[in-house]
Design a protein around this motif. Structure first.
Motif, PDB file in Angstrom:
ATOM      1  N   TRP A 176       0.804  -1.215   0.000  1.00 19.06           N
ATOM      2  CA  TRP A 176       0.000   0.000   0.000  1.00 19.06           C
ATOM      3  C   TRP A 176       0.841   1.272   0.000  1.00 19.06           C
ATOM      4  N   MET A 177       2.135   1.092  -0.038  1.00 24.23           N
ATOM      5  CA  MET A 177       3.017   2.264  -0.056  1.00 24.23           C
ATOM      6  C   MET A 177       3.869   2.215  -1.310  1.00 24.23           C
ATOM      7  N   VAL A 178       3.726   3.228  -2.147  1.00 27.22           N
ATOM      8  CA  VAL A 178       4.457   3.236  -3.405  1.00 27.22           C
ATOM      9  C   VAL A 178       5.185   4.570  -3.556  1.00 27.22           C
ATOM     10  N   ASP A 179       6.365   4.508  -4.144  1.00 33.06           N
ATOM     11  CA  ASP A 179       7.150   5.726  -4.366  1.00 33.06           C
ATOM     12  C   ASP A 179       6.645   6.441  -5.614  1.00 33.06           C
ATOM     13  N   GLY A 180       6.372   7.722  -5.475  1.00 36.94           N
ATOM     14  CA  GLY A 180       5.855   8.486  -6.610  1.00 36.94           C
ATOM     15  C   GLY A 180       6.819   9.543  -7.124  1.00 36.94           C
ATOM     16  N   MET A 181       8.036   9.540  -6.635  1.00 39.91           N
ATOM     17  CA  MET A 181       9.115  10.393  -7.162  1.00 39.91           C
ATOM     18  C   MET A 181       8.850  11.910  -7.074  1.00 39.91           C
ATOM     19  N   PHE A 182       7.860  12.307  -6.354  1.00 39.24           N
ATOM     20  CA  PHE A 182       7.525  13.735  -6.218  1.00 39.24           C
ATOM     21  C   PHE A 182       7.017  14.381  -7.507  1.00 39.24           C
ATOM     22  N   THR A 183       6.771  13.582  -8.563  1.00 37.32           N
ATOM     23  CA  THR A 183       6.291  14.190  -9.813  1.00 37.32           C
ATOM     24  C   THR A 183       4.872  13.737 -10.122  1.00 37.32           C
ATOM     25  N   ALA A 184       4.203  14.498 -10.972  1.00 37.45           N
ATOM     26  CA  ALA A 184       2.839  14.139 -11.371  1.00 37.45           C
ATOM     27  C   ALA A 184       2.855  12.802 -12.105  1.00 37.45           C
ATOM     28  N   GLU A 185       3.802  12.635 -12.991  1.00 36.89           N
ATOM     29  CA  GLU A 185       3.908  11.389 -13.735  1.00 36.89           C
ATOM     30  C   GLU A 185       4.107  10.222 -12.768  1.00 36.89           C
ATOM     31  N   GLY A 186       5.025  10.422 -11.821  1.00 40.15           N
ATOM     32  CA  GLY A 186       5.294   9.383 -10.845  1.00 40.15           C
ATOM     33  C   GLY A 186       4.057   9.029 -10.038  1.00 40.15           C
ATOM     34  N   GLY A 187       3.291  10.042  -9.703  1.00 39.09           N
ATOM     35  CA  GLY A 187       2.074   9.820  -8.937  1.00 39.09           C
ATOM     36  C   GLY A 187       1.076   8.989  -9.718  1.00 39.09           C
ATOM     37  N   ALA A 188       0.994   9.257 -11.018  1.00 40.66           N
ATOM     38  CA  ALA A 188       0.062   8.515 -11.866  1.00 40.66           C
ATOM     39  C   ALA A 188       0.493   7.054 -11.964  1.00 40.66           C
ATOM     40  N   ILE A 189       1.774   6.861 -12.198  1.00 43.63           N
ATOM     41  CA  ILE A 189       2.287   5.492 -12.318  1.00 43.63           C
ATOM     42  C   ILE A 189       2.091   4.728 -11.014  1.00 43.63           C
ATOM     43  N   ALA A 190       2.392   5.413  -9.905  1.00 45.63           N
ATOM     44  CA  ALA A 190       2.224   4.772  -8.602  1.00 45.63           C
ATOM     45  C   ALA A 190       0.772   4.362  -8.388  1.00 45.63           C
ATOM     46  N   THR A 191      -0.135   5.220  -8.799  1.00 45.73           N
ATOM     47  CA  THR A 191      -1.557   4.919  -8.618  1.00 45.73           C
ATOM     48  C   THR A 191      -1.975   3.708  -9.464  1.00 45.73           C
ATOM     49  N   ASP A 192      -1.471   3.675 -10.710  1.00 39.53           N
ATOM     50  CA  ASP A 192      -1.750   2.509 -11.559  1.00 39.53           C
ATOM     51  C   ASP A 192      -1.337   1.229 -10.845  1.00 39.53           C
ATOM     52  N   LYS A 193      -0.136   1.258 -10.318  1.00 41.52           N
ATOM     53  CA  LYS A 193       0.400   0.086  -9.648  1.00 41.52           C
ATOM     54  C   LYS A 193      -0.463  -0.288  -8.445  1.00 41.52           C
ATOM     55  N   LEU A 194      -0.807   0.730  -7.676  1.00 44.75           N
ATOM     56  CA  LEU A 194      -1.616   0.555  -6.483  1.00 44.75           C
ATOM     57  C   LEU A 194      -2.955  -0.092  -6.832  1.00 44.75           C
ATOM     58  N   LEU A 195      -3.602   0.418  -7.867  1.00 50.72           N
ATOM     59  CA  LEU A 195      -4.931  -0.068  -8.235  1.00 50.72           C
ATOM     60  C   LEU A 195      -4.886  -1.512  -8.733  1.00 50.72           C
ATOM     61  N   SER A 196      -3.763  -1.840  -9.375  1.00 53.43           N
ATOM     62  CA  SER A 196      -3.682  -3.209  -9.886  1.00 53.43           C
ATOM     63  C   SER A 196      -3.434  -4.199  -8.750  1.00 53.43           C
ATOM     64  N   GLU A 197      -2.726  -3.763  -7.712  1.00 53.89           N
ATOM     65  CA  GLU A 197      -2.396  -4.682  -6.632  1.00 53.89           C
ATOM     66  C   GLU A 197      -3.407  -4.648  -5.501  1.00 53.89           C
ATOM     67  N   ALA A 198      -4.059  -3.522  -5.344  1.00 56.45           N
ATOM     68  CA  ALA A 198      -5.028  -3.412  -4.251  1.00 56.45           C
ATOM     69  C   ALA A 198      -6.197  -2.563  -4.720  1.00 56.45           C
ATOM     70  N   PRO A 199      -7.061  -3.149  -5.529  1.00 52.39           N
ATOM     71  CA  PRO A 199      -8.124  -2.357  -6.154  1.00 52.39           C
ATOM     72  C   PRO A 199      -9.190  -1.869  -5.171  1.00 52.39           C
ATOM     73  N   ASP A 200      -9.126  -2.357  -3.940  1.00 56.05           N
ATOM     74  CA  ASP A 200     -10.186  -1.980  -3.017  1.00 56.05           C
ATOM     75  C   ASP A 200      -9.858  -0.779  -2.140  1.00 56.05           C
ATOM     76  N   ILE A 201      -8.778  -0.096  -2.394  1.00 57.17           N
ATOM     77  CA  ILE A 201      -8.453   1.072  -1.571  1.00 57.17           C
ATOM     78  C   ILE A 201      -9.486   2.172  -1.802  1.00 57.17           C
ATOM     79  N   THR A 202      -9.733   2.938  -0.737  1.00 57.08           N
ATOM     80  CA  THR A 202     -10.747   3.989  -0.843  1.00 57.08           C
ATOM     81  C   THR A 202     -10.170   5.390  -0.650  1.00 57.08           C
ATOM     82  N   ALA A 203      -8.914   5.439  -0.255  1.00 59.44           N
ATOM     83  CA  ALA A 203      -8.320   6.764  -0.058  1.00 59.44           C
ATOM     84  C   ALA A 203      -6.825   6.713  -0.337  1.00 59.44           C
ATOM     85  N   LEU A 204      -6.289   7.882  -0.679  1.00 58.68           N
ATOM     86  CA  LEU A 204      -4.898   7.991  -1.096  1.00 58.68           C
ATOM     87  C   LEU A 204      -4.272   9.187  -0.389  1.00 58.68           C
ATOM     88  N   LEU A 205      -3.203   8.926   0.357  1.00 57.56           N
ATOM     89  CA  LEU A 205      -2.467  10.028   0.968  1.00 57.56           C
ATOM     90  C   LEU A 205      -1.209  10.248   0.131  1.00 57.56           C
TER      91      LEU A 205
END
Lengths: 413, 413
Positions: free
Chosen positions: B292-321
């Motif tokens: 549930w913890m992914v590195d997003g590199m402090f960039t918008a692109e990184g955040g998007a990629i991290a979210t993709d990864k997150l959703l594929s591994e844990a699709p049931d999350i309801t919130a993102l910090l």
DNA sequence: CTAATACGGTAAACTGTTTTAGCAATATTG
DNA sequence: CAATATTGCTAAAACAGTTTACCGTATTAG
């Protein structure tokens, strides 16, 4: 393994522990130069307060990312110390420092050796005092709050700082608030010998402080703008070319009803864009309506408001030329909010090509301004100017259009 | 009529020709101070190479600039000129300038009058040379290209520049590229007496240059971070508090499956947020998954990629910090692209509250970091530190949560 | 009434360079 | 071979301030 030295007085200094009672400790990743200190060494591991009283037994090397040996007051050594140690005169050392060819290879080597050994570095204030140059340039910014948080200035400044560093110059940054000008701080920059020259970012015809530099013949360059009234040095992006590129694009896509969101008509480069817009519209439809030109204040909010106004007064426009990207974003949001699609219903073109415009959709077609390069060029020219190598600086950098998704064929209606 | 003095050697100096062989030449618009020079005077008019060998016959005045004496070097007047004119000693003038209370009201007034009248301003290099302080601070930035174009640094820098100006200090800006460090330029800043202290923005545990300042006891403050290994001075935002505020918000909205997009775990403040996240999750669901913890590199692109990864591994999350706003924006785009609604399906919280996040929809709920104030505070403390008024600077500034539309009640499913 | 202190100011030393004029010693030229 | 140039270096004079030790008065304390 790490230790901390507490000399009998002064702050603790961090060291690598090389050996302790003869046992070597991690000899790798350590600077070559080592030193022995008769000192107290409290350990960092956990809370072992254990202190090695006679520390002759430990060998330490300072933690020094770049590491050369050192204690705090390197007993400030000056050029005379170097001269004495090297057995030459002070003048000779000075000439070695300044690469004066009159010094023989042998002497030069000897002096450089001593300089190295003593870790001498000449005092800049002293050099400035007796020399001609400060090797410092100032960047002047207008009095906008949070001006530096603007990527436009940031991009320029990046170029400035990078190039200045390469050319051995320091950059000081100043904001010209009203009180600043009242106190003549901008003149003091020169008269108190703070700087050799100034770079003026974000100024326009209304900012008369620039005349002060002209009158006193202090080196000053206006960056990404020019002054209409006075013959001040400048470098700026080719806004006329940029405007042509944007208009070409829209016209080739079949657009005729093109509106413009401009800003800051007191700026010469802003007027350049307006001029070209007017020219092209004149040639295109044989006339221009002032209603099709609205001021957007250079902000996203302003761009949105301007678009609202535009749509209410001339709902049939098919394209929008915006004076910068922020206003273009505002415009796109206004359009979408009003149920218009970009680019199917209205095409939008911006100016600046700001980096990391994150996930704006559709991607904004925009005129790329080489701001980073412009900042670098400005520094380069200013330094040449301070050294009297050139006199009149009037330079313009080419732009190019970046095609993205916000532009398309004119709608059929 | 103009002349140019070529002293037998050295650069030419431009003068007004007052008289030549007894004949007066343009006595008006000329400075009162005149001087006689036994010199060679080639004329400027056309190519008359005519040289007046014994120039006792000509009277000259330096050309000095607008308003007062006009000219290239505005006849630099120094403290001795002031002293002479005021009929006091040099020491007295110095004391007047430095507001030394030992000087009587009368003398002070007299000297200030002369200073005003002569337009005198003391040379900073000279003051620095004999005095203790440079009144200059440096801002060090990491070697990121276009670092300055980042609003995060821009906001900090704005605070720094503003406050420094108010306190009569100049700010120089430097980028610590590898070559910069190799050349020990950061140490030179002090050893060549460029600055009194440095502010380090954007550095973390990996940047060992900070140890150099510590080792030499040069005043340095880490801004918006702290160094884990060494006891370096710092001021930073209260990231722990911020993380608590964000977690409170999400938990109160009923969220349990909260993921985190972090960045730069080598930064202590980043780890603060991660720590709090871990603590709260532990208390909340009794365990944490590293997935549930992914590195997003402090960039918008990184955040998007991290979210993709997150959703594929844990699709049931309801919130993102998210560790900063840029990653949060990337995350929101990734969510929307995958057909998830914000906040109905997933809530998002950011960090930074960057200005002019233009028209991001939905508006981003985020932890506001007082970066501008932090920059100002850092300057304030650094100046106190350089004057030895304080020693250990460990200060933390409170944050607060800004509620916008990207957070909502947990979805029922 | 004398000694001690405060006041207001000054001369001179000091900060650390660059630059210029000059001086030997060697090299080149007439 | 004398006269001139060149080379390599030095002593001393700027550069423009701050700081310290000291010095007459004038006031206060003993």
């Amino acid at each position: 393994m790490r230790g901390r030295i507490s000399r009998t007085s002064g702050y603790p200094i961090h060291f690598w522990l090389l050996e302790c009672f003869g046992a070597p400790v991690m000899p790798e990743d350590i600077d070559a130069r080592r030193s022995e200190y008769p000192i107290i060494v409290p350990m960092d591991d956990g809370q072992s307060d254990g202190v090695v009283e006679d520390a002759k037994c430990v060998t330490l090397a300072r933690i020094d990312a770049v590491g050369y040996p050192l204690g705090k007051p390197p007993a400030k050594i000056n050029i005379r110390d170097v001269a004495g140690q090297a057995g030459v005169s002070v003048a000779t050392v000075s000439m070695v420092i300044n690469q004066n060819p009159r010094i023989s290879r042998a002497t030069r080597a000897k002096v450089n050796g001593v300089i190295q050994q003593l870790g001498y570095s000449p005092s800049r204030p002293a050099q400035t005092l007796s020399g001609k140059y400060t090797q410092v340039l100032a960047v002047l910014l207008p009095a906008l709050r949070h001006a530096l948080a603007d990527t436009y200035f940031g991009e320029l400044l990046s170029g400035v700082v990078d190039r200045a560093g390469k050319l051995g110059h320091k950059i000081i940054v100043e904001q010209t608030k009203p009180q600043y000008l009242k106190d003549h701080k901008h003149i003091e920059l020169f008269e108190r010998k703070f700087v050799d020259g100034v770079l003026c970012l974000g100024f326009n015809d209304k900012h008369h402080l620039l005349a002060d530099f002209l009158a006193r013949q202090y080196p000053a360059i206006m960056v990404d703008n020019r002054y209409s009234e006075y013959k001040l040095d400048f470098v700026h992006c080719d806004y006329r070319q940029g405007a042509q590129q944007a208009m070409n694009c829209l016209i080739q896509l079949g657009h005729r009803k093109i509106a413009m969101i401009y800003a800051a008509p007191e700026s010469a480069t802003s007027r350049d864009v307006l001029d070209i817009y007017r020219q092209r519209m004149m040639a295109l439809v044989g006339g221009i309506s002032e209603k099709w030109m609205v001021d957007g204040m250079f902000t996203a909010e302003g761009g949105a408001i301007a678009t609202d106004k535009l749509l209410s007064e001339a709902p049939d426009i098919t394209a929008l030329l915006c004076g910068n990207d922020k206003m273009a974003i505002g415009a796109m949001h206004s359009l979408i909010r009003q149920g218009l699609r970009v680019p199917q219903d209205v095409s939008v073109v911006g100016f600046d090509d700001i980096q990391h415009l994150p996930f704006i959709s559709p991607g904004l077609t925009t005129v790329h301004l080489p701001l980073y390069e412009l900042g670098a060029l400005a520094v380069e020219r200013l330094i040449e100017r301070t050294h009297d190598k050139i006199s009149h600086i009037h330079e313009v950098l080419p732009t190019h259009l970046v095609l993205r998704e916000s532009t398309g064929m004119v709608r059929q209606s």
